[in-house]
Design a protein around this motif. Structure first.
Motif, short mmCIF file in Angstrom:
data_model
loop_
_atom_site.label_atom_id
_atom_site.label_comp_id
_atom_site.label_asym_id
_atom_site.label_seq_id
_atom_site.Cartn_x
_atom_site.Cartn_y
_atom_site.Cartn_z
N UNK A 255 45.81 45.28 40.85
CA UNK A 255 46.37 45.54 42.17
C UNK A 255 46.98 44.28 42.77
N UNK A 256 48.23 44.35 43.16
CA UNK A 256 48.95 43.21 43.73
C UNK A 256 49.85 42.53 42.72
N UNK A 257 49.52 42.62 41.44
CA UNK A 257 50.34 41.97 40.42
C UNK A 257 51.62 42.74 40.14
N UNK A 258 51.57 44.06 40.26
CA UNK A 258 52.77 44.85 39.98
C UNK A 258 53.92 44.43 40.89
N UNK A 259 53.64 44.18 42.17
CA UNK A 259 54.69 43.79 43.10
C UNK A 259 55.33 42.47 42.68
N UNK A 260 54.50 41.52 42.24
CA UNK A 260 55.02 40.22 41.78
C UNK A 260 55.92 40.42 40.57
N UNK A 261 55.43 41.18 39.59
CA UNK A 261 56.18 41.40 38.36
C UNK A 261 57.49 42.13 38.63
N UNK A 262 57.44 43.15 39.49
CA UNK A 262 58.64 43.93 39.77
C UNK A 262 59.67 43.13 40.56
N UNK A 281 58.12 47.59 30.51
CA UNK A 281 57.10 48.62 30.39
C UNK A 281 55.87 48.14 31.15
N UNK A 282 55.54 48.80 32.24
CA UNK A 282 54.47 48.37 33.14
C UNK A 282 53.26 49.28 32.94
N UNK A 283 52.14 48.70 32.50
CA UNK A 283 50.93 49.48 32.21
C UNK A 283 49.78 49.00 33.09
N UNK A 284 49.48 49.70 34.18
CA UNK A 284 48.34 49.31 35.03
C UNK A 284 47.02 49.43 34.26
N UNK A 342 53.66 40.13 29.38
CA UNK A 342 53.10 39.44 30.55
C UNK A 342 51.68 39.97 30.72
N UNK A 343 50.69 39.10 30.59
CA UNK A 343 49.31 39.56 30.58
C UNK A 343 48.76 39.72 31.99
N UNK A 344 48.33 40.94 32.28
CA UNK A 344 47.77 41.24 33.58
C UNK A 344 46.47 40.50 33.84
N UNK A 345 46.13 40.39 35.11
CA UNK A 345 44.92 39.70 35.52
C UNK A 345 45.05 38.20 35.58
N UNK A 346 46.21 37.66 35.14
CA UNK A 346 46.39 36.21 35.11
C UNK A 346 47.31 35.71 36.21
N UNK A 347 48.02 36.62 36.88
CA UNK A 347 48.97 36.21 37.92
C UNK A 347 48.29 36.05 39.28
N UNK A 394 53.30 29.54 42.63
CA UNK A 394 52.52 29.74 43.86
C UNK A 394 52.00 31.16 43.94
N UNK A 395 50.86 31.35 44.60
CA UNK A 395 50.22 32.65 44.66
C UNK A 395 51.19 33.69 45.22
N UNK A 396 51.47 34.71 44.39
CA UNK A 396 52.32 35.80 44.83
C UNK A 396 53.81 35.52 44.75
N UNK A 397 54.23 34.38 44.21
CA UNK A 397 55.64 34.01 44.16
C UNK A 397 56.26 34.43 42.83
N UNK A 398 57.32 35.28 42.83
CA UNK A 398 57.88 35.79 41.59
C UNK A 398 58.91 34.89 40.91
#
Length: 448
Positions: A255-262, A281-284, A342-347, A394-398
Motif C-alpha cells: 500500500x502506497x508503493x503503487x502510486x510511486x511506481x505509477x 505489469x503491476x502485481x499487488x 521492481x521489487x515491492x516492499x523496498x520503496x 526520497x520517501x515517496x519521490x518517483x
C-alpha cells in the motif's frame, strides 16, 4: 522478573494471556471484516480455538508451521524432502491465503492423507493445549519469524522439540524483542535450536542470549519454479518481442508503493525515450487490494487491463500502459516474461519482499533502499550484478525510480548481463534444505 524452570516468564506471560482474552473478539471482528472479500475467511473457525478438527492425521507427524503464502512456498522443498522419506506432515497456517497456497502446492499429498492442513489456534493456553494433545507431533518446525509464546513455552515444557527454521531477524525486529527485556529473550531461548538464514540473523539471535544456532542458508533458493508457468512467461515474452516491447514487473507491491511506481511510469512514458513504449505489469502483494489498485491506476490516467480480462482478450492487453496482475500463483510466469522487476516492499519501509524467485527466473531486480527483511540476499544480489538499487530516492519521490528504470531499459546489453548474473546467483546459493535436514537428523539422533 519471576521465571519458571521452563524459562516461561510468569508475570509477563499472565499479562500476555489477559491481553489475548481481551483482544480475542477483535480477532473475530477482523476475520468478519475480511470476509467481505471472501466468505472463506470465516471457514474452520473452530480450529482457531483449538477444537473441531476433522480427520486428524496420525500422531507422530512432523509439524510445520507456515504462517502465510511466502512461508508456505519457502517450506516447499523441506516438506517435499520429508514426504519423500514417507513422513506425515501436519501443516499449519494463520492466514487464508497461506492455507490456499498449501492446498495448491501439496494437493496430491493432502488427498493421499500424507499432509493434514489446519489453522494454528490463537495463542491461548486452552486452544494450544488441545491442539498439541490432539495431534501429538514428534517434531515442530516454525518458519522464519513465527514465535508464539504460548506455543513455544508449552512445547519446551512437554519436551516437544521445536525449531525455528529458515529463521531471520532484522535489526528492527531485534530491537523490538529487546524492548521486552528478559521476556523477549526467554521466548527465543525456549526453542530447541534456531537455524538461521544468514550470519547477520544468527548474530542478532546470539545477542538475545540464544546459544544453539546454526547458519543454514535460505530455503527460498531451493524452491522450484513451476515449469508450466515459466513456459507461459516465455511464450508471452516472445509475443511482446515481436512488437519490440519490453515488460517491467512491479512485484508484490504494498500500500502506497503503487502510486510511486505509477507516477514514475507515467513520467517514463511521457519522456518519449522509447520508440515502442514498455509495458508495466503491476502485481499487488495482497489480493484483497486488487480493486483499490485498479482505482489508483485509473486515477493516474493510465490505460490498463486486468490479468483476468487478458484471459478473454489477450491482444487488447498489449495496447495498454499497465497490466494489473489480479491472479494468484503466477509469479513465475510474470518473472519469466519480464526484462526487469521492481521489487515491492523496498520503496517504502516495509522491509522488502522475496527477490530470489525473480532471479531464479532470470529476471534482474531493481530495489529501493528498504531491504532489511532480505538483507543478505539483497547484498549478495547487488554484489554479483543481479540487482541494482535506486539511488537517493526520497520517501515517496518517483523521479529517481523513473531514471533508474530508464537507464536499465535503454541498455539491452546490461540487462542481459544482469539476467545471466541473476540465474547464477540463484543457483550459487542453493543447499539450505540439505543443511537443515542434516542438523535436524543429528538433533533427533542425540535426543533418541
Amino acid at each position: 522478573m519471576s521465571v519458571q524452570k521452563s524459562g516461561r516468564p510468569v508475570i509477563w506471560f499472565a499479562v500476555y494471556q489477559l491481553l489475548w482474552h481481551l483482544l480475542l473478539p477483535l480477532a473475530f471482528i477482523r476475520l468478519a471484516w475480511r470476509a467481505r472479500h471472501s466468505i472463506q475467511y470465516l471457514g474452520n473457525l473452530s480450529e482457531r480455538l483449538g477444537f473441531g478438527y476433522t480427520k486428524p492425521i496420525a500422531t507422530g507427524a512432523i509439524w510445520i508451521h507456515a504462517v502465510s503464502v511466502g512461508e508456505t512456498r519457502a517450506a516447499q522443498p523441506l516438506i517435499e524432502a520429508y514426504l519423500a522419506r514417507g513422513e506425515n506432515i501436519l501443516l499449519t497456517h494463520m492466514t487464508l491465503n497461506g492455507r490456499r497456497t498449501g492446498k495448491q502446492l501439496f494437493a496430491s499429498a493432502i488427498a493421499a492423507g500424507q499432509i493434514h492442513q489446519v489453522y494454528l489456534p490463537y495463542d491461548l493456553c486452552g486452544p494450544v493445549e488441545n491442539f498439541l494433545k490432539t495431534f501429538k507431533p514428534k517434531l515442530g518446525l516454525f518458519m522464519e519469524t513465527e514465535a508464539w509464546p504460548t506455543v513455544v513455552f508449552r512445547c519446551a515444557e512437554i519436551g516437544l522439540p521445536l525449531f525455528l527454521v529458515n529463521a531471520r531477524l532484522s535489526q528492527r525486529s531485534a530491537k523490538r524483542v529487546q524492548s521486552f527485556g528478559e521476556a523477549g529473550q526467554a521466548l527465543f531461548q525456549a526453542f530447541t535450536a534456531i537455524l538461521a538464514q544468514t550470519a547477520f540473523d544468527a548474530e542478532r539471535y546470539r545477542q538475545l542470549g540464544v546459544r544453539n544456532i546454526d547458519v543454514v542458508g535460505n530455503l527460498k533458493f531451493d524452491v522450484p519454479l513451476d515449469p508450466a508457468q515459466l513456459q507461459k512467461g516465455q511464450e508471452w515474452r516472445s509475443e511482446l518481442q515481436k512488437e519490440r516491447r519490453l515488460l517491467v514487473c512491479a512485484a508484490s507491491t504494498r500500500d502506497g508503493e503503487e502510486a510511486i511506481i505509477l507516477k514514475a511510469w507515467k513520467q517514463l512514458l511521457l519522456s518519449n525515450a522509447f520508440t515502442v513504449p514498455p509495458l508495466l505489469c503491476l502485481i499487488p502483494r495482497h489480493p484483497e487490494r486488487f480493486a483499490d489498485v485498479a482505482s489508483v491506476i485509473a486515477n493516474m490516467g493510465l490505460t490498463f487491463r486486468k490479468r483476468s480480462e487478458w484471459l478473454k482478450t489477450p491482444d487488447a492487453c498489449h495496447q495498454v500502459d499497465v497490466l494489473l496482475g489480479d491472479s494468484m500463483g503466477e509469479m513465475a510466469m510474470y518473472y519469466s516474461a519480464a526484462s526487469l522487476t521492481v521489487m515491492g516492499g523496498t520503496l517504502l519501509p516495509f522491509g522488502g519482499q522475496n527477490l530470489i524467485e525473480a532471479c531464479a527466473a532470470g529476471c534482474p531486480v531493481l530495489l529501493g533502499k528498504y531491504t532489511y527483511n532480505f538483507q543478505q540476499a539483497a547484498l549478495d544480489a547487488l554484489q554479483c550484478g543481479a540487482a541494482k538499487q535506486v539511488e537517493e530516492m526520497p520517501l515517496g519521490e518517483p523521479l529517481a525510480l523513473k531514471e533508474s528504470l530508464k537507464s536499465c531499459l535503454l541498455n539491452s546489453e546490461e540487462l542481459l548481463r544482469m539476467a545471466q548474473a541473476a540465474k547464477q546467483y540463484a543457483v550459487d546459493h542453493q543447499g539450505a534444505t540439505q543443511n537443515i535436514l542434516a542438523i535436524l537428523d543429528r538433533q533427533n539422533h542425540f535426543s533418541d
